[in-house]
Design an enzyme around this catalytic site. Structure first.
Site, PDB file in Angstrom:
ATOM      1  CB  SER A   1       3.188  -1.383  -7.647  1.00  0.00           C
ATOM      2  OG  SER A   1       4.468  -1.214  -8.220  1.00  0.00           O
TER       3      SER A   1
ATOM      4  CE1 TYR B   1       0.332  -1.409  -5.293  1.00  0.00           C
ATOM      5  CE2 TYR B   1       1.052  -3.680  -5.017  1.00  0.00           C
ATOM      6  CZ  TYR B   1       0.105  -2.780  -5.456  1.00  0.00           C
ATOM      7  OH  TYR B   1      -1.043  -3.229  -6.039  1.00  0.00           O
ATOM      8  N   GLY B   2       6.218   0.564  -2.802  1.00  0.00           N
ATOM      9  CA  GLY B   2       7.493   0.362  -2.105  1.00  0.00           C
ATOM     10  C   GLY B   2       7.672   1.043  -0.768  1.00  0.00           C
TER      11      GLY B   2
ATOM     12  CB  CYS C   1       5.257  -6.426  -7.572  1.00  0.00           C
ATOM     13  SG  CYS C   1       5.505  -5.103  -6.377  1.00  0.00           S
ATOM     14  CG  ASN C   2      11.470  -7.794  -6.491  1.00  0.00           C
ATOM     15  OD1 ASN C   2      12.215  -8.719  -6.237  1.00  0.00           O
ATOM     16  ND2 ASN C   2      11.333  -7.329  -7.730  1.00  0.00           N
TER      17      ASN C   2
ATOM     18  CB  THR D   1       9.618  -5.842 -11.574  1.00  0.00           C
ATOM     19  OG1 THR D   1       8.600  -5.080 -10.916  1.00  0.00           O
ATOM     20  CG2 THR D   1       9.637  -7.250 -11.037  1.00  0.00           C
TER      21      THR D   1
HETATM   22  N1  DGL Z   1       8.047  -2.885  -9.136  1.00  0.00           N
HETATM   23  C1  DGL Z   1       7.914  -2.916  -7.716  1.00  0.00           C
HETATM   24  C2  DGL Z   1       8.828  -3.981  -7.127  1.00  0.00           C
HETATM   25  O1  DGL Z   1       9.297  -4.854  -7.832  1.00  0.00           O
HETATM   26  C3  DGL Z   1       8.242  -1.635  -7.003  1.00  0.00           C
HETATM   27  C4  DGL Z   1       7.598  -0.385  -7.412  1.00  0.00           C
HETATM   28  C5  DGL Z   1       6.829   0.256  -6.305  1.00  0.00           C
HETATM   29  O2  DGL Z   1       7.404   0.841  -5.384  1.00  0.00           O
HETATM   30  O3  DGL Z   1       5.615   0.175  -6.387  1.00  0.00           O
HETATM   31  O4  DGL Z   1       9.069  -3.965  -5.935  1.00  0.00           O
END
Ligand code: DGL
Length: 285
Positions: free
Chosen positions: A17, A48-49, A79-80, A191
């Site tokens: 994201s 995205y979260g 991205c998780n 991440t």
């Molecule tokens: N880096 C994203 C993840 O691993 C989260 C960041 C977001 O909320 O966009 O979930």
């Protein structure tokens, strides 16, 4: 969706994201130095979260299309949140192999825990999806899994407050219940979180193992490439190209300093909406 045919050579397309997925890029560069990498951070739409499944699936497919346009031979979902909510859709539709961050991280945590009590922190969407509980219990059904959403950590990281008393305080407040639950292993299920790993480690103390999915995802990527006969020639020197969907990714400088990836020119790639029809009526997810 008009996906182009997969290329058998070409870069590994990696996306997140925002900038957090560069932690996975750092692990990929170390483990797979021969591979070209095209990284796309969806900075126009981060975070995205807090978003729902339909939105994250749509974003993921739109980003995948941009990566395929760059000739990506495989996709790493760094991205998780996108892994938790959109990997099945991605794998159903996109004609190149892909791997996410959740199963590799879960497998590493299941292997390392001694008392069977594993904590997982992530975004609201990742935690609400239940993806980590499923992945951890697939690895070891006996595990006691404690999950926790930590939505304030991504903005702190993007702000560059990596070593800061405010971040320490937020980390302490979030993680106190996990300490009380007696976990001996904590999965960084986002991440972005490796950037505040030191603050987390300071709070947890030496008895708790921190698992970040970056290295484990890189290992899974190596397996995926070799299973699909897509590995770059070993004598090649791989390159890294970074692109963002919005050029104002201020945190990029901080990430670069932290990870030392040698990022030079940053490209901009605009997302073209994959589905211009009306969104379906909102329903609970
Ligand atoms: N880096 C994203 C993840 O691993 C989260 C960041 C977001 O909320 O966009 O979930």
């Amino acid at each position: 969706m008009p996906f182009t045919a997969p290329a058998s050579t070409g870069p590994i397309g990696v996306f997140d994201s925002g900038i957090g997925g560069l932690t996975v890029v750092a692990a990929l560069r170390e483990l797979l130095p021969a591979e070209d990498i095209f990284y796309l951070g969806d900075t126009a739409r981060v975070p995205y979260g807090g978003k729902g499944r339909q939105t994250i699936e749509r974003y993921t497919l739109e980003i995948a299309e941009l990566l395929l346009a760059e000739g990506a031979k495989a996709i790493v979902v760094a991205c998780n949140t996108a892994t938790a909510l959109a990997i099945p859709k991605l794998q159903e539709i996109v004609p190149v192999p892909s791997v996410g961050v959740i199963m590799p991280g879960a497998a590493a945590a299941a292997a390392v825990t001694r008392n069977g009590r594993v904590g997982v922190i992530g975004t609201r969407a990742t935690i609400a999806s239940g993806a980590y509980e499923r992945a951890l219990r697939d690895c070891r059904p006996d595990l006691e899994v404690h999950v926790l959403a930590c939505p304030l950590l991504v903005p702190l990281v993007e702000e560059g407050w990596l070593d800061d008393p405010v971040t320490d305080q937020v980390v302490g407040r979030y993680l106190t219940p996990l300490l009380a639950a007696g976990i001996d292993t904590l999965v960084l299920g986002c991440t972005h979180y490796p950037f505040v790993r030191e603050s987390i480690a300071r709070f947890l103390g030496p008895g708790i193992t921190i698992v970040d999915s970056a290295r484990n995802c890189a290992l899974a990527t190596r397996e995926m490439l070799s299973a699909n006969d897509l590995a770059a020639p070993a004598d090649q020197r791989g390159s890294l190209q970074v692109a963002l969907t919005d050029p104002s990714g201020a945190f990029l400088e901080v990430a670069e300093r932290q990870l030392g990836l040698g990022i030079r020119d940053v490209l901009v790639r605009r997302v073209v909406a994959a589905n211009k029809t009306e969104e379906p009526r909102i329903s609970p997810e």
